[in-house]
Enzyme design. Structure first.
Site, mmCIF file in Angstrom:
data_model
loop_
_atom_site.group_PDB
_atom_site.id
_atom_site.type_symbol
_atom_site.label_atom_id
_atom_site.label_comp_id
_atom_site.label_asym_id
_atom_site.label_seq_id
_atom_site.Cartn_x
_atom_site.Cartn_y
_atom_site.Cartn_z
ATOM 1 C CD GLN A 105 -2.769 1.538 2.247
ATOM 2 O OE1 GLN A 105 -2.245 1.910 3.287
ATOM 3 N NE2 GLN A 105 -4.078 1.373 2.129
ATOM 4 C CD GLU A 169 -10.394 4.816 5.079
ATOM 5 O OE1 GLU A 169 -10.409 5.044 3.848
ATOM 6 O OE2 GLU A 169 -11.027 3.867 5.574
ATOM 7 C CD GLN A 344 -10.433 -4.064 24.832
ATOM 8 O OE1 GLN A 344 -11.572 -4.472 24.696
ATOM 9 N NE2 GLN A 344 -9.696 -4.374 25.870
ATOM 10 C CD GLU A 680 -4.876 0.998 34.851
ATOM 11 O OE1 GLU A 680 -4.015 0.677 34.034
ATOM 12 O OE2 GLU A 680 -4.941 2.099 35.391
#
Ligand code: FAD
Ligand code: NAP
Ligand code: SF4
Length: 697
Positions: A105, A169, A344, A680
């Site tokens: 890309q 984008e 995440q 956490e």
């Protein structure tokens, strides 16, 4: 005789004229961080090789800048010198060795570049970047086009089958295309024809330089989701111009990075944007690629069978499961480790300058380091707790050849994931549990449910792993024992159905999730709190909230997306549905609640609750709960919130009673997940820790 594929469209080859793709699966471009350093190229090669061996048809690498100005971040991946091309040969050879094709890309970040060298068509700062770009001169534009052509030539020398030109984008090419960011009055700005010239010249000159047998995928910004974005007519004109310039395939780009509409988060309905590609289908002859939130083969097959696209692009789903394609082709879609679109471990990592990995697959991008090699010394291992940590540990250990018994006190696997899956917008969490149910079966783990174990039951094992999770933290303000005060376990587990006004104590991930649950869960009777017997806690006493994520039309209305994709930018006025309850989300720390939520998803949670009129307050002192409500102090002012319930989401403490008993009995044990460190803790750490321990046992 071979069995016919359950997904015939997905697995039919695609003839591009000069070359053929073995199926319709394109692994979409994803920045992993491995592209940025030459020393990481062997890891990059191993990462792509696993996906090629897993059956994908065409891979697109993460973005490489054609020059320094185009770097995403300082010293990011770039291709402008022959010595930079040579190191790519290990990547392309590894992919070709498994029968897949690979394109590099080309991405020039333009005003999204996170460094002071950034350039753009005009000197207009992006709202998501502190740097202001320099406007390219006419000569600068020509030099930039030459840089693209040079990089494409070098990609060919590096063994690539082609390039993907990133035109969407909100990156540089998109900035030229859009009147919003291109205010030039020379040959590269003004009317659409002039704004398109930068894009079409790049494609035309790359084709000229690289020859007719080189794949040029062009990622077209088909739905911009920003004010003053392209209209549908402009998008069709761009597609036709790019086709005429010599592209081979048109990929779909959805949303600029600065758009305030989520495009890939887990709360976005599956294939929500496939209609955009389908709308373009009659306008051009080139093969089209549908994208965004396509994560399972039935979704992909439906798009292809309906004629809305010729290929499907998946990036994160192949991070989650490198063998996705082979499993689908073999009719074993139920074995796919599904991407839950949490961001995440992938995007949140990349945005924090860490290498990408995957929450459900901790081997992603560390394939050469985290290896599940068969054990030479099989042992009898007990794992206690079938939450994410215990599930990962038990199944990896069993896959390696250990004899594993997995215990859980509950009557189903999953631990807290069984609560997470009930949150509207987190339906994908069901998939992880489905995956683990099959993994247990396939790896031969001996699963014992409804079996709370104590130290005595574990005496005969060679190794014991304690994955008993957490206990919710309790609070100690006056009235904490009032019947109005309940735990998130009561609410999400279905034991308590709240009234119309609710305060939430604690604005961490779970506080936000509970707020989301409450603004969606219909009220049964506006004044009555339902309490089910404790024994029913495993199943909701009332229907789960109906989720917008399962209904694209309602979701688009909520976020202000034009369902016909015709208006400029594809936007319309958002029409959020009214909240089911009045909710206050509180924290003691000063500042805005939600500051610690995921880098790429926190804004979505905050925007959702704002649209539902949730009062999000920081710097709150809790003075007490009584029959009149919840007394709090904020900014020095006391007030009583007239609430029916106060739901405590105040974090967690490790659940260690079993571990302590084992120690007292002199039985050595490993601690993982929440039972180890609750602070956490998330499923990313739990699964990673469980898998790494199992790899070492
Ligand atoms: P747990 O999931 O708590 O599992 C522990 C298991 O041990 C339980 O099944 C329990 O029954 C069993 N057990 C305990 N004692 C015994 C015993 N003596 N004998 C037998 N079995 C026993 N994380 C994210 O990363 N992303 C999210 O989006 C996310 N959303 C969440 C939303 C909600 C509403 C909640 C509640 C949690 C969410 N989490 C999320 C957190 C995530 O679920 C936890 O971090 C993860 O489940 C912790 O895994 P664990 O295996 O350590 O413990
Ligand atoms: P958390 O993120 O630690 O938040 C706990 C909240 O409770 C904080 O807002 C804290 O704020 C408050 N609190 C702490 N002690 C308190 C006390 N004694 N009295 C009153 N309030 C107190 O924990 P969580 O929300 O329970 O989430 C657990 C883990 O699950 C998180 O670490 C998260 O990673 C994971 N999770 C992730 C997601 C996700 O979407 N990624 C979703 C859900 C859960 P103050 O101290 O300022 O009051
Ligand atoms: Fe998908 Fe989450 Fe893994 Fe990223 S971290 S690939 S979003 S499951």
């Amino acid at each position: 005789m071979t069995t016919p594929s359950p997904y015939p469209h997905l697995f039919s080859p695609l003839d591009l004229g000069f070359t053929t793709l073995r199926n319709r699966i394109l692994m979409g471009s994803m920045h992993t961080g491995l592209e940025d350093r030459a020393r990481d190229f062997p890891k990059l090669a191993a990462y792509f090789a696993e996906r090629a061996a897993g059956g994908v048809g065409l891979i697109v690498t993460g973005g490489f800048a054609p020059n320094m100005m185009g770097w995403l971040a300082p010293f990011g991946g770039k291709l402008s010198w022959p010595w930079e091309a040579r190191k790519h040969r290990q990547v392309t050879a590894a992919v070709h060795g498994h029968g897949a094709k690979i394109c590099l890309q080309l991405l020039h970040a333009g005003r999204y570049a996170y460094h002071p060298l950034q350039v753009a068509p005009s000197r207009i700062k992006s709202p998501i970047n502190p740097f202001t770009p320099r406007a390219l001169t006419g000569f600068g534009v020509e030099r930039t086009i030459s840089a693209y052509v040079n990089a494409a030539r070098l990609a060919r020398d590096g063994g690539y089958d082609g390039v993907e030109v990133m035109g969407s984008e909100g990156y540089l090419i998109n900035q030229f295309l859009s009147a919003r960011t291109n205010r030039r009055t020379d040959a590269w700005g003004g009317d659409l024809r002039k704004r398109m010239r930068f894009a079409t010249e790049i494609v035309r000159r790359v084709r000229e330089a690289c020859g007719p047998d080189f794949i040029i995928v062009y990622r077209l910004s088909m739905l911009e989701l920003v004010p003053e974005g392209s209209s549908w007519d402009e998008i069709v004109a761009q597609a036709k111009a790019i086709e005429a310039a010599g592209a081979t395939v048109l990929n779909t780009g959805i949303g600029w990075h600065e758009a305030r509409v989520p495009t890939i988060a887990t709360s976005v309905p599956r294939a929500a944007f496939a209609g955009v590609t389908a709308k373009l289908r009659p306008e051009v002859k080139l093969p089209l690629v549908a994208t965004n939130r396509i994560n399972m083969p039935d979704v992909a097959e439906r798009i292809l069978a309906g004629g809305g696209a010729d290929l499907v692009s998946m990036a994160r789903p192949l991070l989650a499961d490198p063998a996705w394609a082979n499993k689908a082709r073999a009719g074993r879609a139920d074995r796919i480790n599904t991407c839950i679109a949490c961001n995440q471990a992938c995007l949140d990592h990349v945005f924090s300058q860490k290498n990408a990995s995957c929450l459900v697959n901790p081997r992603a991008c560390v394939e050469t380091e985290l290896v599940y090699a068969p054990t030479t010394a099989p042992r009898r291992i007990a794992v206690v707790g079938a939450g994410p940590a215990g599930l990962a540990c038990a199944t990896v250990a069993a896959e390696r050849g250990h004899r594993v018994t997995l215990f859980d006190a509950a009557d189903e696997i999953g631990g807290q994931f069984n609560l997470a899956k009930r949150i509207p917008g987190k339906e994908e969490f069901h998939e992880t549990l489905r995956y683990f149910r099959h993994r247990i079966e396939d790896t031969g783990v001996d699963l014992r449910l409804s079996m709370p174990v104590d130290a005595a039951a574990l005496a005969g094992f060679d190794a014991v792993v304690v994955a008993t999770g957490i206990r919710p933290r309790t609070v100690d303000f006056p009235g904490a024992d009032h019947p109005k005060v309940v735990s998130y376990l009561d609410v999400l587990g279905g034991r308590v159905r709240t009234g119309p006004r609710v305060a939430i104590v604690g604005a961490g991930g779970i506080g936000f999730d509970v707020a989301e649950f409450l603004v969606h869960q219909p009220l049964v009777d506006a004044s009555v709190m339902e309490v089910a017997p404790k024994a029913d806690a495993a199943e909701p006493a009332s229907p789960s909230p109906d989720s917008l994520s399962l209904d694209p039309a309602r979701w688009m209305a909520e976020w202000g997306v034009d369902p016909t994709f015709s208006s400029p930018g594809g936007l319309r006025r958002p029409e959020p549905e009214p909240p089911a309850r009045e909710v206050w989300l509180l924290q003691r720390s000063p500042g805005k609640p939600g500051a610690k939520l995921g880098k790429t998803t926190g804004w979505i949670h905050r925007a959702t609750l704002k649209a539902k009129q949730v009062a999000m307050l920081g710097g709150v002192s809790y003075l007490g709960v009584d029959d009149t409500g919840f007394r709090i102090r904020v900014d020095g002012q006391e007030q009583t919130l007239p609430v029916d319930q106060v739901v405590v989401c105040a974090g967690q403490e490790p659940r260690r009673d079993l571990f302590d008993a084992l120690q007292a009995a002199g039985i050595a044990a490993h601690l993982i997940g929440g039972a180890d460190i609750a602070a956490e803790l998330d499923a990313k750490r739990a699964i990673d820790q469980g898998s790494r321990l199992a790899a070492a046992l």
